[in-house]
Write a protein that holds these residues in place. Sequence first.
Motif, PDB file in Angstrom:
ATOM      1  N   CYS A   1       0.803  -1.228   0.000  1.00 29.45           N
ATOM      2  CA  CYS A   1       0.000   0.000   0.000  1.00 29.45           C
ATOM      3  C   CYS A   1       0.832   1.274   0.000  1.00 29.45           C
TER       4      CYS A   1
ATOM      5  N   TYR B   1      -5.238   4.435 -13.803  1.00 25.37           N
ATOM      6  CA  TYR B   1      -6.414   4.931 -13.096  1.00 25.37           C
ATOM      7  C   TYR B   1      -7.187   3.778 -12.472  1.00 25.37           C
ATOM      8  N   CYS B   2      -7.931   4.126 -11.435  1.00 23.77           N
ATOM      9  CA  CYS B   2      -8.889   3.204 -10.825  1.00 23.77           C
ATOM     10  C   CYS B   2     -10.201   3.317 -11.589  1.00 23.77           C
TER      11      CYS B   2
ATOM     12  N   LYS C   1      -6.273   8.638 -10.172  1.00 29.62           N
ATOM     13  CA  LYS C   1      -5.005   7.987 -10.511  1.00 29.62           C
ATOM     14  C   LYS C   1      -4.624   6.971  -9.439  1.00 29.62           C
ATOM     15  N   ARG C   2      -3.861   5.967  -9.850  1.00 28.95           N
ATOM     16  CA  ARG C   2      -3.314   5.005  -8.906  1.00 28.95           C
ATOM     17  C   ARG C   2      -1.849   4.729  -9.254  1.00 28.95           C
ATOM     18  N   ASP C   3      -1.111   4.314  -8.261  1.00 32.70           N
ATOM     19  CA  ASP C   3       0.311   4.012  -8.421  1.00 32.70           C
ATOM     20  C   ASP C   3       0.468   2.590  -8.961  1.00 32.70           C
TER      21      ASP C   3
ATOM     22  N   PHE D   1      -3.314  -3.726  -6.363  1.00 32.35           N
ATOM     23  CA  PHE D   1      -4.637  -3.307  -6.814  1.00 32.35           C
ATOM     24  C   PHE D   1      -5.450  -4.559  -7.137  1.00 32.35           C
TER      25      PHE D   1
ATOM     26  N   HIS E   1      -8.327   0.554  -6.962  1.00 24.17           N
ATOM     27  CA  HIS E   1      -7.660   0.615  -5.659  1.00 24.17           C
ATOM     28  C   HIS E   1      -8.265  -0.443  -4.740  1.00 24.17           C
TER      29      HIS E   1
ATOM     30  N   CYS F   1     -11.253   0.936  -2.924  1.00 19.93           N
ATOM     31  CA  CYS F   1     -12.437   1.128  -3.765  1.00 19.93           C
ATOM     32  C   CYS F   1     -13.117  -0.207  -4.066  1.00 19.93           C
TER      33      CYS F   1
END
Length: 402
Positions: free
Chosen positions: A250, A304-305, A311-313, A318, A329, A332
């Motif tokens: 995370c 992206y989620c 945005k997501r890393d 995920f 995410h 989410c």
Amino acid sequence: MEKDLKEREVIKHFSHPHPLVLNEDQSDETKEACCNGCLEPLFGPCFSCGECSQFHLHKKCAQAPLQITHSHFHNKDLFRVIDQDEAADEENSKNVESSITNIMEVNKHGDAVKIKHFSHQHCLMLGGKISGDDDDDGEQCDGCVGSILDSFFYYCPECDFILHKACAELPRRKPLWFYQSLSTLSLGDIFRCIKCYRLCSGFFYEGHDSYREEYKFCVRCATISHIHRHERHEHPLFFDFKFWRNCNGCGDTCKDGAYRCKDCPFALNFACITLPKAIGHKSDEHIFKLAFHDRMDDESEEYYCDICEEKRDPNLWFYYCEICDNSAHPKCALGKYPFIKKKTGTTFPYYWLTPHKYDHPLTFFEALYDTCSECDRPCVDVALKCRDPECNYIIHLDHCDG
């Protein structure tokens, strides 16, 4: 020819509850295993557990002294192996008891098909596995709040109480490796696990540490070993109480230790190491599976989620649907309070409201045409209301601090 079991050396080691048997050479099954003491691959003479087949010690590790001195320090008792003494072990073995208080009926295979369990007032019956097509309502275990899919379970024929067979068979009392005290399995409404920091419902192990502080651990954290093999990583992970760097799952700082690799800079906190491997979400008809990183073919590409559209890393974990190519995410995909069974009548403590405007106990209920007292938006599905029948206070789960 291998020696008969009676001729082989058998020891009782403080770090494991079962007897360990000496093997001079490694079998095909143990060639891939690691020593639970030093985490190195098994080689040469080793002691192994014949009962659980998952615990091994090099002979030199099993015979290591429990206390040593070091020339750099003058405190002779500074370096010692930490564990419960023999008296505590004997006391623990006497107090370990089953959560099943009475087996009332057994089938021809020896399976308990009708039981009494400490957590429920009615008798429970053994049920078969539920397939994905049959479980339209996503039935959840009242013990761990996990899905009942593809698992044997006990159910109550008089109400909607249900437990995984494995959850029903959890020991009522057990020692936990991260606390040197005996913990008791209990069933509660809502609590915060002090290892993964999640709000949870269902089963938890509780007790007091040496300072008489009360603690509660969800069954996911309480049942994971201090040495863990995770599919994400090639090396075994061990729990380091002093680890303070970032979690590879995370990205958060590990404030109270983490499972880390001794061979490379990889670490996971309790919250990530106990994430479910697969989940369902209303945004996709297929199952989301836990994924560990994206292939970054183009470094300029943004990720992206597909649920929150933020945005997501790509380097962090995920959830992913391979069929639809949807990514999300973990927070989410899991939704608000994934480890709470939102069951009508379950009490939600008022002090987790955001802000703390209300000091009455709240309970879950099925909201139909009700309006939230905080934001005036209509409540859909499950919401919280005051337990006092004369009070009309209703609130969305979004206003609760998780």
